[in-house]
Design an enzyme around this catalytic site. Structure first.
Site, mmCIF file in Angstrom:
data_model
loop_
_atom_site.group_PDB
_atom_site.id
_atom_site.type_symbol
_atom_site.label_atom_id
_atom_site.label_comp_id
_atom_site.label_asym_id
_atom_site.label_seq_id
_atom_site.Cartn_x
_atom_site.Cartn_y
_atom_site.Cartn_z
ATOM 1 N N LEU A 86 -4.482 -5.150 2.025
ATOM 2 C CA LEU A 86 -5.561 -4.305 1.914
ATOM 3 C C LEU A 86 -6.165 -4.109 0.580
ATOM 4 O O LEU A 86 -7.389 -4.451 0.576
ATOM 5 C CB LEU A 86 -4.938 -2.851 2.363
ATOM 6 C CG LEU A 86 -6.235 -1.747 2.435
ATOM 7 C CD1 LEU A 86 -7.097 -1.878 3.438
ATOM 8 C CD2 LEU A 86 -5.488 -0.363 2.476
ATOM 9 N N GLU A 119 -0.032 3.523 -2.978
ATOM 10 C CA GLU A 119 -0.239 4.055 -1.841
ATOM 11 C C GLU A 119 -0.956 5.667 -2.104
ATOM 12 O O GLU A 119 -0.535 6.637 -1.675
ATOM 13 C CB GLU A 119 1.046 4.757 -1.163
ATOM 14 C CG GLU A 119 2.256 3.430 -0.981
ATOM 15 C CD GLU A 119 1.526 2.251 -0.145
ATOM 16 O OE1 GLU A 119 0.276 2.442 0.183
ATOM 17 O OE2 GLU A 119 2.412 1.542 0.159
#
Length: 386
Positions: free
Chosen positions: A133, A365
């Site tokens: 990502l 994250e």
């Protein structure tokens, strides 16, 4: 959680099955990870040889049901994560990338054929996965990703780059997120596909017993059925990120607990001015304040885990746990290093290694800033990201 830090009978809040899992994973960490982690960290080696052992314990995709996965609860997944990160953040991160990111993407958004092909292999540790990502210029803002997938007849052709992708150089399959004319889509990319190149990022001061890579995608041609059919837009990757963020809430406290225990043990044995460090008021104040935060951190993790198992956990609540527990864990690890004095900068002791690793855990994250803004929007109703 029966160690010295447990001042409030945290064990009493766990079921017998949860305590057994904790015992088994802790035993694995004590025998397979802790005796070797200093060497792995120093040499910057990810120990592929322990992946089959993790699979046998049911740790890979352990919160998923079917396809060879263990089907454990969110709390059990969290408990396992805490024990693994007490060994090292890099080893817990492997389980997170494999299960919470790559496997979850296929499990949540994939076709039945994709699930049947990949999930049993990944649960057994026969195939490692990665999750592409983040990009060199798109970290906290994935909507600005430049990787693009265009149609060429029935096929897709991917071009672009990804950065800080865990396990990519040893992965058999990559979940790659790309812009398309229809918005962001996810693709299942076997890493042997022509045009896929993963290069480990070296040298690192953190997460040294783990692998993070740059990925280059050059005219990577994929068949029509490589796309994840049920992932459209950024909601797809964010649902996977929330799984990983939840695991961090537990993992960070595992690192903090291990650092704290090392400091307690050392302070009882180290003599200064003819008595143990642990006998001084300043040392006891440090140990008490850290123990309080560890207890609160585990209580928060357990509460959020119970909410998750009940299907009631909200995304902003994950941000509460990720922001608080990472912030407290890194401060605890640093304070523990101070108790160890000069000896604390060696790999004979875990606190500074944990502190260095937690610099990465705190960043990935979702940074502190991102989670702060998520919570700020929840409190005020006003988005302040731009």
């Amino acid at each position: 959680m029966s160690q010295d830090h447990d001042l409030i009978a945290l064990d009493s809040l766990l079921t017998e099955e949860e305590r057994l899992l904790q015992k088994n994973v802790r035993s694995f960490v004590d025998s397979a990870i802790k005796p070797n982690i200093a060497g792995w960290y120093e040499k910057a080696v990810f120990p592929l040889e322990i992946v089959p052992e993790m699979a046998k314990l049911g740790l890979l995709g352990m919160h998923l049901k079917g396809y060879g996965c263990a089907g454990r609860s969110a709390v059990e997944y969290g408990i396992a994560g805490a024990e693994l990160e007490a060994g090292d953040s890099g080893l817990r991160t492997f389980v997170s990338v494999q299960g919470s990111l790559a496997m979850s993407a296929i499990y949540k958004h994939g076709s039945e054929a994709q699930k049947q092909e990949w999930l049993p292999q990944m649960a057994a540790g026969e195939a490692i996965g990665c999750f592409g990502l983040t990009e060199p210029t798109a970290g906290s803002d994935p909507s600005s990703m430049k990787t693009f997938a265009r149609r060429d007849g029935e096929d897709w052709i991917l071009n672009g780059s990804k950065r800080w992708i865990g396990l990519a150089s040893v992965a058999k399959v990559a979940i790659i997120w790309a812009q398309t004319d229809e918005g962001v889509r996810g693709f299942v990319v076997p890493t042997e596909t022509a045009g896929f190149k993963a290069t480990p990022i070296e040298p690192k001061l953190s997460m040294r017993a783990s692998i993070q890579c740059d990925i280059e995608l050059t005219d990577v041609r994929l068949p029509a059925d490589a796309v994840l059919p049920d992932a459209k837009g950024l909601r797809g990757p964010f649902e996977c990120l929330n799984e990983a963020r939840y695991g961090i809430i537990w993992g960070a406290m595992g690192a903090a607990r291990d650092a704290w225990q090392a400091a307690v043990d050392y302070s009882k044995e180290r003599l200064q001015f003819d008595k143990p460090l642990a006998g001084y008021q300043l040392t006891q104040e440090k140990l008490v304040n850290m123990a309080l935060e560890i207890n609160k951190g585990f209580l928060l993790a357990l509460h959020l885990g119970r909410l998750k198992d009940a299907g009631q956990l909200q995304p902003h609540q994950i941000s509460v746990g990720k922001l608080n527990n990472c912030r407290e864990a890194i401060e605890i690890a640093r304070e523990c290093r101070s108790i160890l004095g000069g000896n604390g900068i060696t790999l004979d002791y875990s606190p500074l290694r944990h502190a260095n690793n937690l610099e990465s855990v705190r960043t990935y994250e979702g940074t502190d800033e991102v989670h702060t803004l998520i919570l700020g929007q929840k409190i005020t109703g006003l988005p302040a990201f731009r």
